[in-house]
Design an enzyme around this catalytic site. Structure first.
Site, PDB file in Angstrom:
ATOM      1  CG  HIS A   1      -1.984  -1.092   1.106  1.00  0.00           C
ATOM      2  ND1 HIS A   1      -2.472  -1.757   2.197  1.00  0.00           N
ATOM      3  CD2 HIS A   1      -2.621  -1.608   0.022  1.00  0.00           C
ATOM      4  CE1 HIS A   1      -3.383  -2.652   1.799  1.00  0.00           C
ATOM      5  NE2 HIS A   1      -3.480  -2.571   0.482  1.00  0.00           N
TER       6      HIS A   1
ATOM      7  CD  GLU B   1      -1.963  -3.604   9.048  1.00  0.00           C
ATOM      8  OE1 GLU B   1      -1.411  -2.478   8.968  1.00  0.00           O
ATOM      9  OE2 GLU B   1      -2.683  -4.081   8.149  1.00  0.00           O
TER      10      GLU B   1
ATOM     11  CG  HIS C   1       0.275  -4.122   5.224  1.00  0.00           C
ATOM     12  ND1 HIS C   1      -0.404  -3.588   4.150  1.00  0.00           N
ATOM     13  CD2 HIS C   1       0.634  -5.381   4.859  1.00  0.00           C
ATOM     14  CE1 HIS C   1      -0.452  -4.486   3.168  1.00  0.00           C
ATOM     15  NE2 HIS C   1       0.166  -5.580   3.580  1.00  0.00           N
TER      16      HIS C   1
ATOM     17  CD  GLU D   1      -0.171   0.319   4.487  1.00  0.00           C
ATOM     18  OE1 GLU D   1       0.478  -0.737   4.520  1.00  0.00           O
ATOM     19  OE2 GLU D   1      -1.424   0.354   4.404  1.00  0.00           O
TER      20      GLU D   1
END
Length: 440
Positions: free
Chosen positions: A182, A390, A317, A185
């Site tokens: 993404h 994450e 991420h 990020e």
């Protein structure tokens, strides 16, 4: 090279979700209406992004409720106890309010507000490549690089190999780390550079790292989505761009969500959007995104003598401080190709890694359903123990997708122990549950 031999079970076992939760999910999906889900997402402009900021959506406390929101084509940034945070334009907000959702703006999250967190705090794509080349030059026996393909706009997608004899394909388990699927990020690219630095500087001086690089081969892909990274970062202020930069045929919209474009259960389960304007647009077909196909081809290329050499993987991420594992497309703990023993190993290693960095460990679908994700594909299609991390912050209050540069060193170092733990178990993840004699 002789293939690194390992086995994993192929007979699935299923654990049914409760009937009540299933009924809630069906009721919520029915209440939204399939036509609205498919077609009402506002388009992403071809040349630039609409003005967006983060919003809190109230009254969502279960995975089924969050999945119902996701089925409108909305990308969820953060999960809270009884709400979620999303990034949305004014048109998105109007659409969601019309569907009955209660939204409130989070102050300080518009592009103009995050300008003090300068794009220059993070390596640009070119600067990251330059640093990788410098480390390779300083450690020529430990580091090699390979252009595994090019992005839609023609930028190199680079795989960095780190091992004691990096130029030789040895009979050792391989571990893959991917970053920056993404675009916005950027902390994940810093994570790749941190891992490269820790492993190369530690070889010969740190006994643990030396042993791991003597017996493992490590692959880093620092930016899966270089076009998106450049677009989000290099205009002078961040754009909150998520997808790649590949135009959608027959549409004015640009970009596919790379982490909904993988070729396992693609588009199966309401965990992605078929609308080209959506932040979770899955593309017209699995692996339709140039970058997804490049990385998938690289992974398939590590099958030697009929055996996949990559045994373990983390996809980095931001944000939320989570350790996630498959499956994402189903709430069930097990599924086709994911037995109770597999699930136990995933969970045990995930919890141990989370114990080193303070993240919350859970199955991916405990958040909400996703389909076409890299974790599900790597496990189901290639037999690789695949996790998502994450990273920092835990909430939008810590800077969301754009934390200040002052936290980069601290928050990348926070994952050093987890990275080494994954490397240690790469020879046989089932060792963590004592099942190595059965599977390894």
């Amino acid at each position: 090279m002789r293939p690194f031999r390992r086995t994993r079970p192929s007979t699935p076992a299923r654990r049914a979700r409760t009937a009540a939760a299933a009924l809630v999910a069906l009721a919520l999906a029915a209440g939204l209406g399939t036509q609205a889900t498919a077609s009402s997402v506002s388009p992403s402009p071809a040349a630039g992004a609409a003005t967006v900021q983060q919003w809190e959506v109230a009254g969502l406390s279960t995975a089924a409720e969050r999945t119902a929101l996701s089925r409108t084509g909305t990308a969820i940034d953060e999960v809270r106890a009884d709400s979620v945070v999303i990034t949305a334009s004014a048109a998105d907000v109007r659409r969601l309010r019309a569907l009955g959702y209660e939204l409130s703006a989070l102050p300080g999250t518009a592009a103009t507000d995050i300008r003090p967190h300068a794009p220059s705090d993070y390596h640009t794509y070119a600067a990251a490549v330059a640093e990788i080349n410098a480390v390779r030059a300083a450690h020529p026996s430990l580091v090699t690089t390979r252009v595994i393909g090019r992005s839609y706009q023609g930028r190199d997608i680079i795989a960095v190999k780190i091992s004691d004899n990096a130029a030789t394909d040895e009979n050792e388990p391989e571990v893959l780390f991917t970053h920056n699927q993404h675009a916005r990020e950027h902390l994940t690219v810093e994570m790749a550079l941190r891992t490269l630095s820790v492993l190369t500087s530690g070889y010969g001086t740190n006994a643990r790292i030396t042993e791991l690089l003597n017996t493992r081969e490590v692959w880093l892909i620092p930016s899966v989505n270089p076009d998106g990274k450049v677009y989000d970062q290099e205009s002078g202020s961040f754009r909150s761009w998520r997808k790649n930069r590949q135009p959608t045929p027959g549409s004015s919209s640009v970009g596919t969500d790379l982490n909904r474009n993988w070729a396992y259960r693609w588009g199966c389960c309401g965990g992605s959007s078929g609308s080209a304007g959506s932040e979770t647009y899955r593309g017209p077909s699995a692996e339709s995104a140039t970058e997804t196909r490049v990385v998938a081809d690289f992974v398939r290329g590590r099958v030697i003598g009929g055996q996949q050499q990559i045994t373990a993987h983390i996809d980095f991420h931001t944000y939320g401080e989570l350790v996630l594992w498959p499956y994402g497309y189903t709430y069930n703990r097990t599924g086709p190709g994911l037995t109770a023993d597999d699930a136990a190993a995933f969970e045990a290693l995930g919890r141990q890694m989370a114990g080193t960095n303070g993240y919350t460990p859970q199955q991916s679908s405990d958040l909400y359903i996703t389909d076409g994700s890299i974790n599900d594909w790597l496990w189901a299609n290639q037999g690789i123990f695949s996790y998502t991390f994450e990273m920092y912050p835990r909430s939008a209050g810590g800077g969301g997708f754009y934390p200040p540069g002052s936290v980069i060193a601290r928050e990348t170092a926070r994952n050093d122990a987890a990275v080494l733990l994954l490397l240690e178990y790469a020879d046989c993840v089932y060792r963590i549950t004592g099942r190595q004699n059965t599977y390894c």
